[in-house]
Structures are given as structure tokens and as C-alpha cells.
Design a protein around this motif. Structure first.
Motif, mmCIF file in Angstrom:
data_model
loop_
_atom_site.group_PDB
_atom_site.id
_atom_site.type_symbol
_atom_site.label_atom_id
_atom_site.label_comp_id
_atom_site.label_asym_id
_atom_site.label_seq_id
_atom_site.Cartn_x
_atom_site.Cartn_y
_atom_site.Cartn_z
ATOM 1 N N GLU A 31 33.038 77.740 -18.550
ATOM 2 C CA GLU A 31 32.308 76.644 -17.908
ATOM 3 C C GLU A 31 33.125 75.369 -18.064
ATOM 4 O O GLU A 31 33.427 74.942 -19.178
ATOM 5 N N VAL A 32 33.500 74.787 -16.958
ATOM 6 C CA VAL A 32 34.408 73.644 -16.975
ATOM 7 C C VAL A 32 33.624 72.346 -17.116
ATOM 8 O O VAL A 32 32.743 72.041 -16.317
ATOM 9 N N SER A 33 33.966 71.579 -18.136
ATOM 10 C CA SER A 33 33.285 70.320 -18.408
ATOM 11 C C SER A 33 33.883 69.197 -17.574
ATOM 12 O O SER A 33 34.967 69.319 -17.005
ATOM 13 N N GLU A 34 33.164 68.090 -17.529
ATOM 14 C CA GLU A 34 33.677 66.903 -16.830
ATOM 15 C C GLU A 34 34.954 66.407 -17.495
ATOM 16 O O GLU A 34 35.863 65.934 -16.822
ATOM 17 N N GLN A 35 35.028 66.529 -18.826
ATOM 18 C CA GLN A 35 36.236 66.113 -19.532
ATOM 19 C C GLN A 35 37.452 66.912 -19.081
ATOM 20 O O GLN A 35 38.524 66.343 -18.829
ATOM 21 N N ALA A 36 37.295 68.224 -18.957
ATOM 22 C CA ALA A 36 38.412 69.069 -18.520
ATOM 23 C C ALA A 36 38.826 68.741 -17.100
ATOM 24 O O ALA A 36 40.020 68.667 -16.784
ATOM 25 N N GLN A 37 37.844 68.530 -16.228
ATOM 26 C CA GLN A 37 38.153 68.172 -14.848
ATOM 27 C C GLN A 37 38.898 66.846 -14.786
ATOM 28 O O GLN A 37 39.852 66.689 -14.018
ATOM 29 N N THR A 38 38.474 65.890 -15.606
ATOM 30 C CA THR A 38 39.115 64.574 -15.622
ATOM 31 C C THR A 38 40.553 64.672 -16.107
ATOM 32 O O THR A 38 41.464 64.060 -15.532
#
Length: 405
Positions: A31-38
Motif C-alpha cells: 500500500e503506497v503512502s502519500e510520503q512514498a508518492q511524494t
């Protein structure tokens, strides 16, 4: 062939043939977090090896738009945050020793230039590390180029200059067979017992011109001879670890990784399942043995050979590796020699239907970032893996050439 597309957190699976077990897929899902996407969006991501040019030679597609097959196109690169993929100028070993190898290399470079010409608002050729950084600020995807197989040099240092001027920034010394430069890890002949006499003159010439030296594919002896001769750090543009694939010389063992780190270089992890796990490697060996047995029994004209791999897969499902097992390779390099000596060299569009569950195309880089976060890596460490390490090496190669070229 399996085709799988991921758009951030949503996984859409399209299969031709057998469908992956859902339980196997969900086990590997992240599950990809907003932090990883950023992090993925705001960091330069360098991939050391993507075989787009040769893919387009076999079946043309407009990768400036969404494509129905392959592992790379512009929308998926944007979704994954990939903005500096090295385009592989791959020349098959079957062309070694012929003018056709040099011609093909130029044609593949032409194809990369054509991608940029069709979409200058999306892509740009990167000749320097500064180009990569400048393109990033402009929202452009950089397309640096690396030559996979030094055969097109044809024993002529003038060709080295020509290919450098055309944008080639690394050369993989050999591929699946020994050539006029180096022995290959795949070739049992070992005619040079490492580098050829010309190869030993090519290494300093590459240093002086500012060309990265890629030791993926070469024999162990050639690797150590290259490190002894090179005044600049070298890279393995798309290699993984022999620790996890015992006996597979194409990958690097711990002693080689230590030597690479002492040289200041970087190993860029290959995502192909057969590079990642011994099970996938053994499956590939089993396929080859079964195919050779059929060839010996029924001859090269047997109709069973036409679709042999698909038939073999029905009875012997392919043991796909997972994103976690790719992360194990990164972890091992970090524990062995430190965070400064590992990067990413996916081999997208080059390893066919063998990519790991969770890393199926260039849109998956946020998943890899999330996996690193889950394992306790800090943001600054992740950025080194994504691009910082290889850009450092590339800059050192540029600096050496400025002083000595």
C-alpha cells in the motif's frame, strides 16, 4: 505474456494465458503512502537500463503516449516518477565482429532521438548530469543512453568518440559472448582470460573521454582487471547478487561488491526474477534443458518448438519473484558496503515476462519507495538509491575527463 499496469494504488491485471494466483499477488502487494508518492515525484529517479530502443525495433510503438504492451511509456513513467531512464542501445552478440553491429547501434540511437523529436515537451536527451538536473526542473524526462555490448566500437577508438558525441554515456563491455573487448560471464570459452589487449587500451580511453564503464555481463576476471585499470569509478548498470542466485556468474558475489565499493562504484539492481531468486533461475535452466532435449529428439523443425515456452509454463508455472525479494538485494548491498553503492537498473523491456510481483513496469517505483520506507530507510537514504549514488559516480567520471581528457 503477462501485461500488468499499475496506476498509483490501483492494480489492474491483464493476462494472456495463466492468471497469477490472487493470494500470491496480495501477499506481495504494498500500500503506497502519500510520503512514498511524494518522494517518487520530487526526486530524480535514475534507472540504469531500460530496453526501449530494441523493443521498438522489434515492434514499433509510440512511447510518448500510452502503449498496450511493454514496460515503459510516458504516462506510466510519469505515474512512477521515473525521469532519467538510461535507454539501452543493445547490440546482440550475434553481430559481434561485423559492421552490422555499428550500424544497428546508430539506428537505435536514431530511434531515441526520434522519441525526443516527436515529444520535446516530454523528453530530452541527457548528455551530462547537469542536463538530468535541468530537465528535472523543467518537468522533462531525461533519456541518457548506454551501449549494451561494446561490439560496435570495432576495435577503433575513433568510434568511441563518435558514439560519445552521439550521446552514449556508458558502455557494457560485452554481452552474452566474449567479443573483441572482454570475456562474457555467459561464455565458457574465456578466450581473453578477462580483457583483450584492445580492452585494456579501451578502459583508460573511456576514462579520458568521460564514458562510464559498465561491468554487467563481463566475466569475473574481466571485472577485476577493469577495476585495476580504471581511474574512475565504474557501474554495474543492471546486475543483482550472486548470494541469492548461487552459481549465476552474471550476478555479482560479495567480494566483487566490496571491490566495486572500494573503487567508488555502484551496483544497480536488476529486477528480472531470474536475477533475483534461485528458484526463477532454476526454472529458466529447466526450460533450456527441456527445450534442448526436444530439439535433440525431434530436430529443429519440430512444430512443438514453435510455442515451447508457453506449453512448458502450463505444466511448470513460472516462480515470479516479489518486490520484497528485490529489496533483499538492496538490503544486502547496504549491509555489506554501505548505502552509497547501490542503485536501480530494472532491465524493463529487456527481461520479458519475468518481472517480480509488485514491480511490473515503470509505474511501480512508488511501490519500491514504500518498500524501502517499510524497511526503515530514511528519505535521504532512499534518494541516494534512486539517483544520488549513480549521479555521484557519473559526475566523478565527468570530472576526471575534464582534468585528463
Amino acid at each position: 505474456m503477462e501485461l500488468e499496469r499499475v496506476f498509483v494504488n490501483k492494480i489492474s491485471i491483464i493476462t494472456a494465458g495463466a492468471v497469477l494466483a490472487w493470494s500470491q499477488l496480495t501477499t506481495a502487494a504494498i500500500e503506497v503512502s502519500e510520503q512514498a508518492q511524494t518522494i517518487a515525484k520530487e526526486t530524480i529517479i535514475v534507472d540504469g537500463h531500460i530496453d526501449v530502443p530494441y523493443r521498438l525495433r522489434e515492434k514499433w510503438a509510440d512511447v510518448t503516449q500510452a502503449t498496450d504492451d511493454g514496460d515503459f511509456d510516458y504516462p506510466r513513467a510519469v505515474a512512477g516518477g521515473l525521469n532519467a531512464p538510461f535507454m539501452s542501445i543493445y547490440v546482440p552478440a550475434s553481430l559481434d565482429g561485423s559492421d552490422a553491429s555499428t550500424q544497428l547501434a546508430h539506428q537505435l540511437i536514431d530511434s531515441v532521438e526520434a522519441i525526443v523529436a516527436r515529444a520535446p515537451d516530454k523528453f530530452a536527451i541527457a548528455y551530462t548530469t547537469n542536463d538530468v538536473k535541468e530537465h528535472f526542473t523543467k518537468g522533462l524526462i531525461s533519456l541518457p543512453m548506454g551501449m549494451e555490448n561494446g561490439s560496435p566500437i570495432q576495435g577503433d577508438l575513433n568510434n568511441l568518440r563518435i558514439f560519445y558525441d552521439r550521446g552514449i554515456r556508458y558502455i557494457t563491455l560485452a554481452h552474452s559472448q566474449s567479443n573483441h573487448i572482454s570475456d562474457s560471464s555467459y561464455d565458457l570459452r574465456r578466450q581473453w582470460k578477462g580483457l583483450s589487449p584492445f580492452g585494456k587500451t579501451l578502459i583508460p580511453a573511456m576514462n579520458n573521454i568521460g564514458m562510464l564503464i559498465d561491468i554487467s555481463h563481463v566475466s569475473d576476471d574481466a571485472f577485476y582487471q577493469t577495476l585495476k585499470l580504471s581511474e574512475s569509478p565504474v557501474i554495474a548498470s543492471h546486475s543483482s547478487l550472486r548470494k541469492f542466485t548461487p552459481g549465476f556468474e552474471r550476478n555479482m558475489n560479495d567480494d566483487m561488491i566490496k571491490a566495486l565499493a572500494e573503487n567508488g562504484g555502484v551496483i544497480m539492481i536488476n529486477f528480472g526474477s531470474s536475477f533475483v531468486t534461485k528458484e526463477a533461475r532454476q526454472w529458466r535452466d529447466g526450460l533450456a534443458k527441456a527445450e534442448n532435449a526436444l530439439l535433440k529428439k525431434e530436430g529443429k523443425d519440430s512444430p512443438k518448438l514453435a510455442d515451447f515456452e508457453a506449453t512448458y509454463r502450463k505444466d511448470n508455472p513460472y516462480p515470479y519473484s516479489t518486490i520484497d525479494e528485490v529489496l533483499d538485494h538492496i538490503d544486502h548491498v547496504v549491509k555489506l558496503v554501505g548505502i552509497e553503492h547501490v542503485g536501480l537498473g530494472s532491465d524493463f523491456d529487456g527481461v520479458g515476462d519475468s518481472l517480480p510481483i509488485g514491480l511490473k513496469d515503470v509505474s511501480y517505483f512508488p511501490h519500491l519507495v514504500q518498500g524501502l520506507l517499510n524497511r526503515g530507510y530514511k528519505e535521504d537514504e532512499i534518494k541516494k538509491i534512486l539517483s544520488g549514488n549513480v549521479l555521484r559516480v557519473w559526475e566523478e567520471v565527468e570530472d576526471y575527463a575534464k582534468k585528463h581528457g
